[in-house]
Design a protein around this motif. Structure first.
Motif, PDB file in Angstrom:
ATOM      1  N   ASN A 180       0.809  -1.220   0.000  1.00 39.67           N
ATOM      2  CA  ASN A 180       0.000   0.000   0.000  1.00 39.67           C
ATOM      3  C   ASN A 180       0.839   1.265   0.000  1.00 39.67           C
ATOM      4  OD1 ASN A 180      -2.612  -1.313   0.338  1.00 39.67           O
ATOM      5  ND2 ASN A 180      -1.861  -1.851   2.374  1.00 39.67           N
ATOM      6  N   LEU A 181       0.322   2.270  -0.708  1.00 40.11           N
ATOM      7  CA  LEU A 181       0.893   3.614  -0.648  1.00 40.11           C
ATOM      8  C   LEU A 181      -0.257   4.602  -0.520  1.00 40.11           C
ATOM      9  CD1 LEU A 181       3.867   5.108  -2.482  1.00 40.11           C
ATOM     10  CD2 LEU A 181       1.724   6.368  -2.549  1.00 40.11           C
ATOM     11  N   GLN A 182      -0.207   5.388   0.539  1.00 42.45           N
ATOM     12  CA  GLN A 182      -1.290   6.326   0.835  1.00 42.45           C
ATOM     13  C   GLN A 182      -0.769   7.761   0.766  1.00 42.45           C
ATOM     14  OE1 GLN A 182      -4.810   5.639   2.036  1.00 42.45           O
ATOM     15  NE2 GLN A 182      -4.630   7.643   1.073  1.00 42.45           N
ATOM     16  N   LYS A 183      -1.373   8.540  -0.136  1.00 41.25           N
ATOM     17  CA  LYS A 183      -1.040   9.966  -0.202  1.00 41.25           C
ATOM     18  C   LYS A 183      -2.056  10.754   0.603  1.00 41.25           C
ATOM     19  CE  LYS A 183       0.571  10.208  -4.977  1.00 41.25           C
ATOM     20  NZ  LYS A 183       0.624  11.102  -6.132  1.00 41.25           N
ATOM     21  N   PHE A 184      -1.609  11.837   1.243  1.00 40.75           N
ATOM     22  CA  PHE A 184      -2.532  12.713   1.965  1.00 40.75           C
ATOM     23  C   PHE A 184      -2.003  14.143   1.969  1.00 40.75           C
ATOM     24  CE2 PHE A 184       0.156  12.725   5.788  1.00 40.75           C
ATOM     25  CZ  PHE A 184       0.800  11.491   5.696  1.00 40.75           C
ATOM     26  N   MET A 185      -2.902  15.077   2.236  1.00 43.90           N
ATOM     27  CA  MET A 185      -2.535  16.503   2.333  1.00 43.90           C
ATOM     28  C   MET A 185      -3.017  17.037   3.671  1.00 43.90           C
ATOM     29  SD  MET A 185      -1.443  18.090  -0.604  1.00 43.90           S
ATOM     30  CE  MET A 185      -2.128  19.731  -0.361  1.00 43.90           C
ATOM     31  N   PHE A 186      -2.261  17.941   4.238  1.00 45.70           N
ATOM     32  CA  PHE A 186      -2.735  18.673   5.418  1.00 45.70           C
ATOM     33  C   PHE A 186      -3.562  19.842   4.898  1.00 45.70           C
ATOM     34  CE2 PHE A 186      -0.130  16.828   8.851  1.00 45.70           C
ATOM     35  CZ  PHE A 186       0.694  16.014   8.089  1.00 45.70           C
ATOM     36  N   GLU A 187      -4.848  19.871   5.245  1.00 50.26           N
ATOM     37  CA  GLU A 187      -5.743  20.909   4.724  1.00 50.26           C
ATOM     38  C   GLU A 187      -5.225  22.297   5.093  1.00 50.26           C
ATOM     39  OE1 GLU A 187      -8.027  20.641   2.647  1.00 50.26           O
ATOM     40  OE2 GLU A 187      -9.280  18.857   2.940  1.00 50.26           O
ATOM     41  N   HIS A 188      -5.226  23.202   4.151  1.00 50.78           N
ATOM     42  CA  HIS A 188      -4.851  24.609   4.343  1.00 50.78           C
ATOM     43  C   HIS A 188      -3.428  24.788   4.865  1.00 50.78           C
ATOM     44  CE1 HIS A 188      -9.123  24.842   3.910  1.00 50.78           C
ATOM     45  NE2 HIS A 188      -9.330  24.260   5.071  1.00 50.78           N
ATOM     46  N   ALA A 189      -2.556  23.817   4.642  1.00 50.28           N
ATOM     47  CA  ALA A 189      -1.227  23.943   5.247  1.00 50.28           C
ATOM     48  C   ALA A 189      -0.087  23.900   4.234  1.00 50.28           C
ATOM     49  CB  ALA A 189      -1.026  22.846   6.282  1.00 50.28           C
ATOM     50  N   GLY A 236      -1.274  33.937  -4.430  1.00 47.32           N
ATOM     51  CA  GLY A 236      -2.721  34.054  -4.366  1.00 47.32           C
ATOM     52  C   GLY A 236      -3.361  33.299  -3.203  1.00 47.32           C
ATOM     53  N   THR A 237      -2.601  32.421  -2.531  1.00 49.79           N
ATOM     54  CA  THR A 237      -3.196  31.744  -1.372  1.00 49.79           C
ATOM     55  C   THR A 237      -3.232  32.700  -0.188  1.00 49.79           C
ATOM     56  OG1 THR A 237      -1.044  30.826  -0.840  1.00 49.79           O
ATOM     57  CG2 THR A 237      -2.540  29.419  -2.069  1.00 49.79           C
ATOM     58  N   GLU A 238      -4.177  32.438   0.716  1.00 49.11           N
ATOM     59  CA  GLU A 238      -4.404  33.372   1.822  1.00 49.11           C
ATOM     60  C   GLU A 238      -3.354  33.233   2.924  1.00 49.11           C
ATOM     61  OE1 GLU A 238      -8.433  32.778   3.151  1.00 49.11           O
ATOM     62  OE2 GLU A 238      -9.173  33.105   1.114  1.00 49.11           O
ATOM     63  N   SER A 239      -2.815  32.031   3.074  1.00 51.28           N
ATOM     64  CA  SER A 239      -1.918  31.816   4.215  1.00 51.28           C
ATOM     65  C   SER A 239      -0.604  32.567   4.020  1.00 51.28           C
ATOM     66  CB  SER A 239      -1.655  30.325   4.385  1.00 51.28           C
ATOM     67  OG  SER A 239      -1.171  29.790   3.174  1.00 51.28           O
ATOM     68  N   SER A 240      -0.052  33.072   5.114  1.00 50.07           N
ATOM     69  CA  SER A 240       1.205  33.808   5.062  1.00 50.07           C
ATOM     70  C   SER A 240       2.373  32.827   5.109  1.00 50.07           C
ATOM     71  CB  SER A 240       1.286  34.754   6.251  1.00 50.07           C
ATOM     72  OG  SER A 240       1.373  33.981   7.437  1.00 50.07           O
ATOM     73  N   VAL A 241       3.565  33.335   4.787  1.00 45.55           N
ATOM     74  CA  VAL A 241       4.766  32.502   4.857  1.00 45.55           C
ATOM     75  C   VAL A 241       4.961  31.973   6.285  1.00 45.55           C
ATOM     76  CG1 VAL A 241       7.283  32.540   4.632  1.00 45.55           C
ATOM     77  CG2 VAL A 241       5.862  33.681   2.924  1.00 45.55           C
ATOM     78  N   GLU A 242       4.658  32.841   7.278  1.00 46.30           N
ATOM     79  CA  GLU A 242       4.823  32.424   8.684  1.00 46.30           C
ATOM     80  C   GLU A 242       3.887  31.264   9.010  1.00 46.30           C
ATOM     81  OE1 GLU A 242       4.323  35.736   7.875  1.00 46.30           O
ATOM     82  OE2 GLU A 242       6.481  36.099   7.920  1.00 46.30           O
ATOM     83  N   ASP A 243       2.613  31.382   8.544  1.00 44.32           N
ATOM     84  CA  ASP A 243       1.639  30.308   8.788  1.00 44.32           C
ATOM     85  C   ASP A 243       2.122  29.003   8.176  1.00 44.32           C
ATOM     86  OD1 ASP A 243      -0.024  31.983  10.055  1.00 44.32           O
ATOM     87  OD2 ASP A 243      -1.441  32.260   8.394  1.00 44.32           O
ATOM     88  N   GLU A 244       2.647  29.099   6.947  1.00 41.97           N
ATOM     89  CA  GLU A 244       3.060  27.880   6.244  1.00 41.97           C
ATOM     90  C   GLU A 244       4.271  27.251   6.906  1.00 41.97           C
ATOM     91  OE1 GLU A 244       3.151  28.128   2.031  1.00 41.97           O
ATOM     92  OE2 GLU A 244       0.977  28.376   2.024  1.00 41.97           O
ATOM     93  N   THR A 245       5.203  28.106   7.356  1.00 39.07           N
ATOM     94  CA  THR A 245       6.375  27.578   8.058  1.00 39.07           C
ATOM     95  C   THR A 245       5.944  26.890   9.347  1.00 39.07           C
ATOM     96  OG1 THR A 245       7.684  29.361   7.142  1.00 39.07           O
ATOM     97  CG2 THR A 245       8.640  28.193   9.004  1.00 39.07           C
ATOM     98  N   GLU A 246       5.002  27.501  10.041  1.00 38.13           N
ATOM     99  CA  GLU A 246       4.521  26.920  11.294  1.00 38.13           C
ATOM    100  C   GLU A 246       3.841  25.571  11.026  1.00 38.13           C
ATOM    101  OE1 GLU A 246       2.394  29.750  13.863  1.00 38.13           O
ATOM    102  OE2 GLU A 246       1.276  27.985  14.566  1.00 38.13           O
ATOM    103  N   ALA A 247       3.022  25.527   9.972  1.00 37.91           N
ATOM    104  CA  ALA A 247       2.321  24.278   9.629  1.00 37.91           C
ATOM    105  C   ALA A 247       3.318  23.180   9.270  1.00 37.91           C
ATOM    106  CB  ALA A 247       1.364  24.521   8.466  1.00 37.91           C
ATOM    107  N   TRP A 248       4.363  23.547   8.527  1.00 32.62           N
ATOM    108  CA  TRP A 248       5.401  22.591   8.159  1.00 32.62           C
ATOM    109  C   TRP A 248       6.119  22.074   9.402  1.00 32.62           C
ATOM    110  CZ3 TRP A 248       7.341  19.068   5.245  1.00 32.62           C
ATOM    111  CH2 TRP A 248       8.710  18.770   5.239  1.00 32.62           C
ATOM    112  N   ASN A 249       6.525  23.001  10.279  1.00 31.30           N
ATOM    113  CA  ASN A 249       7.244  22.601  11.493  1.00 31.30           C
ATOM    114  C   ASN A 249       6.393  21.670  12.359  1.00 31.30           C
ATOM    115  OD1 ASN A 249       9.468  24.061  10.750  1.00 31.30           O
ATOM    116  ND2 ASN A 249       8.893  25.882  11.934  1.00 31.30           N
ATOM    117  N   ARG A 250       5.109  21.980  12.430  1.00 29.50           N
ATOM    118  CA  ARG A 250       4.196  21.171  13.232  1.00 29.50           C
ATOM    119  C   ARG A 250       4.086  19.748  12.650  1.00 29.50           C
ATOM    120  NH1 ARG A 250      -0.378  21.562  16.539  1.00 29.50           N
ATOM    121  NH2 ARG A 250      -2.022  20.119  15.870  1.00 29.50           N
ATOM    122  N   ALA A 251       3.950  19.667  11.320  1.00 26.89           N
ATOM    123  CA  ALA A 251       3.857  18.351  10.672  1.00 26.89           C
ATOM    124  C   ALA A 251       5.133  17.535  10.930  1.00 26.89           C
ATOM    125  CB  ALA A 251       3.631  18.515   9.167  1.00 26.89           C
ATOM    126  N   VAL A 252       6.292  18.209  10.849  1.00 28.94           N
ATOM    127  CA  VAL A 252       7.565  17.505  11.042  1.00 28.94           C
ATOM    128  C   VAL A 252       7.704  17.021  12.487  1.00 28.94           C
ATOM    129  CG1 VAL A 252      10.086  17.781  11.049  1.00 28.94           C
ATOM    130  CG2 VAL A 252       8.735  18.674   9.138  1.00 28.94           C
TER     131      VAL A 252
END
Ligand SMILES: [Zn+2]
Length: 308
Positions: free
Chosen positions: A4-13, A183-199
């Motif tokens: 099995n291989l499962q792909k997923f996305m973190f919503e809005h992240a 064009g996405t609403e999230s800021s660079v800071e939000d995206e960095t935070e979301a990435w760090n949280r996922a890691v």
């Protein structure tokens, strides 16, 4: 049970993830070849990584990952095509003893000469078209870090991998920060935070836990607090595309003189596919035909393809 291989996305992240488990593919590979434990670990991890990276490629062809080693392991090869069909093999130096706890450096980078090579070989190559190839020094203490460093260096993609392999299974987790799209609403800071949280969440997985736990359970256990978009489950499998014709071509590349003297000595040439163990035998007549056929073709068709 399928692999099995499962792909997923973190919503809005702006973070994507993948989990893979390859018990069947891996056991099939190991049924044709026996490796010391430490080699088994790095080859299995490279296999899982190859499926994870291939699944993200929009590319109709085969991704070939190779590690050219300067230690007791001379070569690791893993191939994965667009349908997630995989094969793998390793070549060791003759008569070497390999400790169970040998590190990646001990195995392939003893003198700092190890190389990591990724080749993208398209299915429908135009005449004369070369495959894309990236070659980098072996930079990292594990298969996961070697690939993370490669992805950052050559693709500018933040990637984290967790990989584990034993004699029964190889499993892996990949997280990747998607390039920021305007064009996405999230800021660079939000995206960095979301990435760090996922890691941070990914980093809670233990090596033994990766070996013992199916990917469905792992996804729930690691990311239960997150809102995930989950894609259709994919099923990687073992496949070897070796043919008698390809083996014949390989013999041809050795040259007529070389083959003639080998066949004079051995009566017939026996070749086993390194990937699947399939046996090919070429007797004197078969070998002579290899070179007759090519002479005829060369006589009829010029390099530009026009006929005489
Ligand atoms: Zn084969």
């Amino acid at each position: 049970m399928k692999d099995n291989l499962q792909k997923f996305m973190f919503e809005h992240a702006g973070v994507r993830g993948e989990l893979v488990e390859l018990p069947n593919t891996w056991r099939e590979i190991l049924s044709h070849q026996t490796y010391p434990k430490a080699v088994q670990t790095i080859l299995g991890e490279l296999l899982a990584a190859s499926a994870l990276l291939s699944a993200n490629l929009k590319f109709n062809g085969t991704m070939i990952m190779q590690i050219h080693g300067d230690g007791p392991v001379r070569l690791l090869v893993v191939e994965c095509d667009a349908q997630l069909r995989l094969r793998a093999t390793a070549k060791l130096a003759p008569d070497v003893e390999i400790a169970d706890d040998a590190s990646l450096s001990d195995l392939v980078h003893q003198n700092g000469q190890g190389r990591f090579v990724i080749t993208l070989d398209p299915n429908d190559k135009m005449p004369g078209q070369q495959a894309y190839q990236g070659i980098v020094p072996l930079d990292g203490e594990s298969i996961a870090t070697v690939i993370e460093n490669y992805m950052m260096r050559s693709e500018q993609l933040d990637t984290k991998l967790w990989l584990a392999a034993d004699s029964e299974v190889t499993r892996g987790l990949l997280l990747q920060k998607l390039p920021k799209i305007g064009g996405t609403e999230s800021s660079v800071e939000d995206e960095t935070e979301a990435w760090n949280r996922a890691v941070i969440l990914g980093s809670t997985v233990k090596q033994q836990e990766l070996l013992d736990t199916d990917i469905d359970t792992l996804m729930n256990r690691l990311f239960w607090e997150e809102t995930l978009r989950v894609f259709e489950l994919q099923h990687p499998e073992f496949h070897c595309n070796c043919t008698r014709e390809k083996v014949g071509n390989m013999l041809k590349m050795l040259g007529e003189e070389e083959i003639k003297s080998a066949i004079a000595e051995l009566d017939k040439l026996d070749i086993n596919c390194d990937f699947c163990g399939k046996h090919y035998s070429f007797d004197q007549v078969d070998c002579a035909q290899l070179f007759v056929a090519s002479t005829l073709v060369d006589g009829v068709i010029t390099p530009s393809g026009s006929k005489h």
